[in-house]
Design a protein around this motif. Structure first.
Motif, PDB file in Angstrom:
ATOM      1  N   LYS A   1       0.825  -1.207   0.000  1.00  0.00           N
ATOM      2  CA  LYS A   1       0.000   0.000   0.000  1.00  0.00           C
ATOM      3  C   LYS A   1       0.859   1.256   0.000  1.00  0.00           C
ATOM      4  N   SER A   2       1.874   1.271   0.858  1.00  0.00           N
ATOM      5  CA  SER A   2       2.704   2.484   0.939  1.00  0.00           C
ATOM      6  C   SER A   2       3.889   2.424  -0.024  1.00  0.00           C
ATOM      7  N   ARG A   3       4.170   1.246  -0.580  1.00  0.00           N
ATOM      8  CA  ARG A   3       5.312   1.113  -1.495  1.00  0.00           C
ATOM      9  C   ARG A   3       4.853   0.401  -2.769  1.00  0.00           C
ATOM     10  N   PRO A   4       4.151   1.125  -3.640  1.00  0.00           N
ATOM     11  CA  PRO A   4       3.476   0.456  -4.762  1.00  0.00           C
ATOM     12  C   PRO A   4       4.402  -0.227  -5.768  1.00  0.00           C
ATOM     13  N   ILE A   5       5.663   0.204  -5.898  1.00  0.00           N
ATOM     14  CA  ILE A   5       6.532  -0.458  -6.877  1.00  0.00           C
ATOM     15  C   ILE A   5       7.549  -1.384  -6.197  1.00  0.00           C
ATOM     16  N   PHE A   6       7.445  -1.550  -4.898  1.00  0.00           N
ATOM     17  CA  PHE A   6       8.447  -2.314  -4.165  1.00  0.00           C
ATOM     18  C   PHE A   6       8.482  -3.792  -4.579  1.00  0.00           C
ATOM     19  N   PHE A   7       7.339  -4.452  -4.517  1.00  0.00           N
ATOM     20  CA  PHE A   7       7.338  -5.898  -4.779  1.00  0.00           C
ATOM     21  C   PHE A   7       7.556  -6.218  -6.257  1.00  0.00           C
ATOM     22  N   ARG A   8       7.144  -5.303  -7.130  1.00  0.00           N
ATOM     23  CA  ARG A   8       7.466  -5.429  -8.545  1.00  0.00           C
ATOM     24  C   ARG A   8       8.989  -5.498  -8.715  1.00  0.00           C
TER      25      ARG A   8
END
Lengths: 272, 272
Positions: free
Chosen positions: A147-154
């Motif tokens: 939610k707070s890190r939208p490109i993190f897991f990508r």
């Protein structure tokens, strides 16, 4: 300690690939422990876990720009390569290779492309290196840290795939401290049919209860004291749950209350 | 033909992986030609191309639900498995394995997840099999075919990755008829560091000029006649460009005009 094993340090991805290929040809199995360096006891426990499963161990040390947004802390992420090597030397059995590439998103700029307008990219897009292929684990990447890190897991899924394709391991070990990440990697390995066994390793905590993390070095003594409210409140509600308190809402509220009272700021707390 | 080579037919992905592993251990190189079956001379030319590069050839035949949206023609996509095998037997050198899996998105439904609300998914999401990891080549997948088929290249990139991870080839051959797809696969292989050489093979046309395609079987004689306006107009403007006509706009208008006059409907025409 007598005769610590000196790891081979490889910075070139083709050389890394050649090493794995020649080891495989000799019937050896390979374990990969991906890290961003600044190693601590949590990382060491992952390496010890990997030793249980494969003949050879590769530790990658690479601060992945693909999982940082331009507003995050890529430039201040801690690193200490020589200190890391010293810590690896002290592990019983050591490690065989430290894979330490310089930039895994630079393809010689032959096919440079600009960032897509109107989308939020990572530090990779910001650098306009032309990399444009990203892996999305579409359900699990939403919510919680996503939610707070939208490109993190990508960025995490993509760099892990790149490392898998370069190192070609039989086993990869990840820490359950990053629980959502661990779930995402497992799902990705299943969905993309990687022939790799993913092993999750338990959280390692400092004596005061704080989960070990490279970024803890940035905490002042006061911030560290505040941060302890996280492990303390989680331990407490775990005990409460074991003692029969079954309302997720109450357990969650109890966690958030303790962290907020300690002066923390909460992105999310979930009890399921 | 004397002694045609009977391909081994493998339907199980673990068995496919074992075959590749044992061949590699013997020092053999493997070429992969991914198809959705209903083979024609275009596919045969890909296989002949693959023979130039590797000791062994795997042809996959799998109609990939991940690249069809629920409103598209998955249920009517043509297939003729025995006819395909007969065609493969007739190729000089034949092929070594036909990989023909039943469903590459079914993981035993252990982790079933529902489609994400408000997003357009493929036939995989429609079936609620729990697969949720998708590869996006974010720039190249936009525009051209991507405009009218928003989940198509996501599905192609993902199934190709799955096939790469299962078959573990040294070389993979794709047709340039699907030019955007070919570019996307090459970009993906670079960006994800697959140790695979991707080769593009030229378009194969029927005597009347129509590019060969499995779906051509659905064309009535009248529709086929209309379809010829595509190759005819493209050949003409290619000649015009070679003769010095350099306005992309005029060349493009000339193509669209001829196709529209023949009764065609145009998703896009691009001249760059």
């Amino acid at each position: 300690m007598a005769n610590p094993k000196e790891p081979e340090i490889i910075t070139d991805k083709n050389q890394m690939r050649e090493w794995s290929r020649s080891m495989r040809a000799q019937g050896k199995t390979i374990g990969l422990v991906p890290t961003m360096g600044y190693l601590h006891q949590g990382h060491i426990s992952l390496i010890k876990e990997a030793h249980k499963h494969t003949h050879l161990i590769v530790v990658s040390i690479y601060i992945n720009p693909g999982q940082f947004s331009p507003s995050e802390d890529l430039s201040t992420y801690p690193s200490d390569f020589q200190g890391d090597i010293d810590k690896l030397l002290a592990i019983p059995g050591g490690v065989d290779v430290v894979f330490h590439p310089y930039n895994l998103y630079d393809y010689g700029n032959i096919n440079g492309v600009e960032p897509i307008e109107g989308t939020s990219g990572s530090c990779v897009e910001e650098r306009q290196l032309g990399h444009e292929t990203w892996i999305r684990v579409e359900k699990l990447e939403r919510g919680m840290c996503g939610k707070s890190r939208p490109i993190f897991f990508r960025g995490v899924a993509t760099i892990v795939t790149k490392l898998f394709n370069i190192v070609d391991p039989d086993v990869a070990v990840f820490g359950k401290k990053d629980y959502q990440q661990w779930r995402i990697i497992r799902r990705m390995v299943r969905d993309l049919d990687f022939a790799i066994t993913v092993i999750g390793s338990e959280i390692v905590r400092d004596a005061d209860g704080l989960a070990m993390s490279s970024r803890n070095v940035h905490l002042s003594p006061e911030e560290r004291e505040k941060a302890l409210s996280i492990s303390r409140s989680l331990s407490r509600v775990k005990l409460n749950a074991q003692n029969g308190q079954i309302s997720c809402k109450e357990l969650r509220n109890s966690v958030t209350q303790e962290i907020l009272e300690a002066g923390g700021k909460i992105d999310y707390a979930e009890v399921n």
